[in-house]
Design an enzyme around this catalytic site. Structure first.
Site, mmCIF file in Angstrom:
data_model
loop_
_atom_site.group_PDB
_atom_site.id
_atom_site.type_symbol
_atom_site.label_atom_id
_atom_site.label_comp_id
_atom_site.label_asym_id
_atom_site.label_seq_id
_atom_site.Cartn_x
_atom_site.Cartn_y
_atom_site.Cartn_z
ATOM 1 N N CYS A 1 -2.675 -0.964 7.291
ATOM 2 C CA CYS A 1 -2.089 0.380 7.334
ATOM 3 C C CYS A 1 -2.548 1.143 8.572
ATOM 4 O O CYS A 1 -1.807 1.976 9.100
ATOM 5 C CB CYS A 1 -2.412 1.134 6.054
ATOM 6 S SG CYS A 1 -1.501 0.423 4.647
ATOM 7 N N CYS B 1 0.832 -1.202 0.000
ATOM 8 C CA CYS B 1 0.000 0.000 0.000
ATOM 9 C C CYS B 1 0.868 1.255 0.000
ATOM 10 O O CYS B 1 2.034 1.226 0.424
ATOM 11 C CB CYS B 1 -0.878 0.024 1.248
ATOM 12 S SG CYS B 1 -2.210 -1.178 1.244
ATOM 13 N N GLU C 1 0.696 3.724 1.975
ATOM 14 C CA GLU C 1 1.096 4.047 3.346
ATOM 15 C C GLU C 1 2.296 3.202 3.766
ATOM 16 O O GLU C 1 3.200 3.674 4.457
ATOM 17 C CB GLU C 1 -0.066 3.783 4.313
ATOM 18 C CG GLU C 1 -1.300 4.628 4.069
ATOM 19 C CD GLU C 1 -2.299 3.980 3.106
ATOM 20 O OE1 GLU C 1 -1.879 3.284 2.155
ATOM 21 O OE2 GLU C 1 -3.498 4.187 3.317
HETATM 22 N N1 THU Z 1 -4.496 0.901 -1.379
HETATM 23 C C1 THU Z 1 -3.528 1.671 -0.775
HETATM 24 O O1 THU Z 1 -2.391 1.737 -1.244
HETATM 25 N N2 THU Z 1 -3.867 2.346 0.341
HETATM 26 C C2 THU Z 1 -5.120 2.393 0.878
HETATM 27 O O2 THU Z 1 -5.334 3.091 1.861
HETATM 28 C C3 THU Z 1 -6.198 1.583 0.291
HETATM 29 C C4 THU Z 1 -5.848 0.772 -0.885
HETATM 30 C C5 THU Z 1 -4.145 0.192 -2.601
HETATM 31 C C6 THU Z 1 -3.942 -1.298 -2.481
HETATM 32 C C7 THU Z 1 -4.189 -1.746 -3.913
HETATM 33 O O3 THU Z 1 -2.979 -1.573 -4.649
HETATM 34 C C8 THU Z 1 -5.202 -0.748 -4.437
HETATM 35 O O4 THU Z 1 -5.166 0.380 -3.562
HETATM 36 C C9 THU Z 1 -6.623 -1.277 -4.503
HETATM 37 O O5 THU Z 1 -7.026 -1.786 -3.283
#
Ligand code: THU
Length: 130
Positions: free
Chosen positions: A89, A54, A56
């Site tokens: 996260c 992610c 974060e």
């Molecule tokens: N994702 C994040 O990077 N941070 C978030 O807070 C929510 C979701 C990403 C994970 C994945 O690569 C994409 O968003 C779809 O879920």
């Protein structure tokens, strides 16, 4: 520009770098440490989905690698959806923030909602004795 505007712009800029060919959902995150240093991260997906990181998580890794351990304020930006941090996260923020840490959730136009960590992760798991 205010500190919060700077964080928003940093999160929006790093979101453009996201590698998300599977979900097509680009996310950026920017943190400010107590001394004002900004760290950013974007989501990086992988064909083996659990390997994905992610936004974060990327920003936390950059912060730790630079020798910082405290997050004072954070912005997370997705696109139109309200992109609140996932469970993992929230745990990451909990580890390196405080219950009063504010996580601002934005779309491309600006900040839409602001949450304290106590709202995002009440009764957080905590190993440390403090
Ligand atoms: N994702 C994040 O990077 N941070 C978030 O807070 C929510 C979701 C990403 C994970 C994945 O690569 C994409 O968003 C779809 O879920």
């Amino acid at each position: 520009m205010s500190d919060l505007d700077d964080l928003f712009e940093a999160a929006k800029a790093v979101r453009e770098k996201a590698y998300a060919p599977y979900s097509n959902f680009l996310v950026g995150a920017a943190f400010r440490t107590p001394d004002g240093t900004i760290f950013t991260g974007c989501n990086v997906e992988n064909a083996s989905y659990p390997v994905s990181v992610c936004a974060e998580g990327g920003a936390v890794s950059a912060m730790i690698a630079a020798g910082y351990t405290r997050i004072a304020e954070a912005v997370v930006i997705g696109d139109a959806a309200l992109c609140t941090p996932c469970g993992m996260c929230r745990q990451r923020f909990s580890e390196f923030g405080t219950k009063d840490l504010v996580v601002h959730v934005a779309d491309l136009d600006g900040i839409k909602r602001s949450f304290t960590m106590d709202e995002l992760l009440p009764a957080a798991f905590e190993l440390k004795d403090e």
